[in-house]
Design a protein around this motif. Structure first.
Motif, PDB file in Angstrom:
ATOM      1  N   UNK A 145       1.031  -1.221  -0.055  1.00 21.48           N
ATOM      2  CA  UNK A 145       0.037  -0.163   0.007  1.00 21.48           C
ATOM      3  C   UNK A 145       1.100   1.352  -0.091  1.00 21.48           C
ATOM      4  N   UNK A 146       0.521   2.042  -1.007  1.00 19.41           N
ATOM      5  CA  UNK A 146       1.381   3.413  -0.923  1.00 19.41           C
ATOM      6  C   UNK A 146       1.277   4.245   0.187  1.00 19.41           C
ATOM      7  N   UNK A 147       2.792   4.585   0.655  1.00 19.13           N
ATOM      8  CA  UNK A 147       2.850   5.458   1.810  1.00 19.13           C
ATOM      9  C   UNK A 147       3.349   6.772   1.642  1.00 19.13           C
ATOM     10  N   UNK A 148       3.648   7.190   0.272  1.00 19.15           N
ATOM     11  CA  UNK A 148       4.021   8.253   0.010  1.00 19.15           C
ATOM     12  C   UNK A 148       5.308   8.315  -1.116  1.00 19.15           C
ATOM     13  N   UNK A 149       5.377   9.692  -1.596  1.00 18.43           N
ATOM     14  CA  UNK A 149       6.984   9.682  -2.437  1.00 18.43           C
ATOM     15  C   UNK A 149       7.955  10.611  -1.839  1.00 18.43           C
ATOM     16  N   UNK A 150       8.924  10.554  -2.217  1.00 18.85           N
ATOM     17  CA  UNK A 150      10.183  11.632  -1.758  1.00 18.85           C
ATOM     18  C   UNK A 150      11.242  11.228  -2.564  1.00 18.85           C
ATOM     19  N   UNK A 151      12.145  12.501  -2.519  1.00 21.05           N
ATOM     20  CA  UNK A 151      13.440  12.688  -3.538  1.00 21.05           C
ATOM     21  C   UNK A 151      14.602  12.388  -2.430  1.00 21.05           C
TER      22      UNK A 151
END
Lengths: 195, 258
Positions: free
Chosen positions: B206-212
């Protein structure tokens, strides 16, 4: 049963919350030895236990407001923080290496008599009640709890370690905690009575 | 479901921080607590406190003498930072005013020129220090927000596939539904790609967010809408910028909770 007494830790926590570093230093003097003892009991004598101690005091510094005086004492709060961080590290270490964990017998019959402890009066009161509470547990319940508390073993792992059926282990852990809770209650109440 | 000894067993294990596995034990306890069992809710807190009685038998240790100074030394930035940020940087204003005053007066005395240079370099040094402090402070605040919950769990993630040297730590609080990932040694990505964090439950991501990642390959990301109270595993994949609902790219970091 409950007695009203000023817990010096509480006023220290209030000062810590107000960013008084001297108060944190005092809290350290009062409890660092016991907290480090617990971290070393779980993690062994390497430097990790000291790292945990540092994390716990930084946590107390930053999160003093999350301490809830209605739920136990400052020492209990610090012990929970120390234990959970130590167990996290212990688990992160597995299965690559296991520390030399001192035998439970050595701990149970360890030299920490009242004279060895430099804690202030509230610490002594806590200690007395705890020792009595743990001392009154049936040996098998105490062992199951110690394996869970100090080594972070699961029900299944405790069952394997002690050659005991899983259902029995679950019952021992539950009953052991129930008994400790009943015996600890007077201590909580003495520190958290309302007016 | 009505309160039973079975629930008390689950609460006891949870209070001791033992992983609840198999037959959906965690889901069972969460459901029971969500139904509002006051007995179990009280027990959870009481058991947690009661277990600390075991610590009374542990011998008290003697901390090394330098440890106290190290801890107190580490408090420094947290104490002065709020004053610096809220007070509109008085040192900076003062330094700038001093430099300006010297310029306006047109003083060309060698001694004053030297002082002016000193002031300039001090200002630059202080600005650099402030940036470092701000970064450190942001990290601390972020961590504290997650770590202040007493149910925080931590997991190490190891590098996989194209990025074997990547490393990360995830801290999460199932109750607060917040999590933080601190990653290092991440490879730089093309501008149209981002790292995406996944939490697994029942084998499904389950997606928990995106980051760089920053130019040094480090990342600090807080997931405030942590999707699941219980996590079996965490993974990080490389995905199109903005993220995707299900992973499509290569897994670069992974770790299991048991």
């Amino acid at each position: 049963m409950s007695q009203r007494r000023e817990d010096p830790d509480r006023s220290l926590m209030a000062r810590v919350e107000a960013r008084d570093a001297d108060a944190l230093a005092e809290l350290y003097d009062r409890h660092a030895g016991r907290l480090l003892g617990l971290a070393r009991r779980i993690l062994g004598d390497g430097g990790e236990a000291e790292e945990v101690l540092q994390e716990v005091f930084l946590f107390a510094w930053r999160s003093a407001s999350s301490f809830d005086p209605g739920r136990g004492q400052v020492l209990t709060w610090l012990l929970i923080a120390t234990r959970s961080r130590s167990i996290d590290r212990l688990r992160a270490r597995r299965p690559a290496s296991r520390p030399e964990i001192r035998s439970l017998e050595e701990i149970a019959e360890g030299p920490a008599g009242p004279d060895d402890i430099e804690a202030a009066s509230s610490g002594k009161q806590w200690e007395t009640i705890c020792r009595a509470a743990v001392g009154q547990l049936p040996a098998d319940q105490r062992r199951a709890l110690e394996l869970a508390y100090f080594e972070g073993l699961t029900h299944q792992e405790i069952a394997a370690r002690t050659s005991t059926p899983l259902g029995t282990v679950k019952t021992r852990v539950r009953l052991g905690l129930m008994k400790l809770r009943e015996r600890m209650r007077p201590y909580w109440e003495s520190g958290s009575d309302g007016p | 479901m009505a309160h039973s000894e079975r629930h008390e067993e689950l609460v006891a294990a949870s209070a001791l921080g033992l992983p609840l596995l198999g037959e959906g034990e965690r889901a069972e306890l969460d459901r029971h607590l969500a139904e509002g069992c006051a007995v179990c809710e009280g027990l959870l807190a009481d058991f947690r406190g009661a277990a600390t009685a075991l610590a009374a038998g542990v011998p008290v240790a003697t901390p090394p003498p330098e440890l106290k100074a190290r801890i107190l030394g580490a408090l420094g930035p947290a104490r002065v930072a709020p004053r610096e940020t809220s007070g509109g940087l008085p040192w900076k204003a003062l330094a700038a005013a001093a430099v300006l005053a010297l310029l306006v007066l047109g003083v060309d005395d060698a001694r004053l020129r030297r002082q002016r240079e000193e002031l300039r370099s001090q200002t630059a040094a202080l600005e650099g220090k402030l940036r470092t402090t701000e970064t450190a402070l942001a990290e601390r605040v972020l961590r504290a927000r997650v770590l202040e919950n007493d149910d925080v769990q931590m997991l190490l993630l190891g590098g996989q596939g194209p990025q074997p040297d990547a490393r990360a730590r995830v801290f999460w609080s199932p109750r607060a539904r917040r999590g933080i990932i601190l990653a290092s040694n991440l490879a730089p990505l093309p501008p149209d790609r981002q790292y995406e964090l996944w939490v697994f439950q029942k084998g499904k991501p389950v997606n928990a967010g995106v980051f760089d990642a920053d130019p040094k390959g480090q990342a600090l990301f807080e997931s405030t809408e942590f999707p699941l109270p219980e996590a079996e595993a965490f993974a990080v994949t490389v995905e199109p910028r903005g993220g995707v609902p299900a992973p499509t790219g290569p897994i670069v970091l992974v770790g299991k909770t048991s």
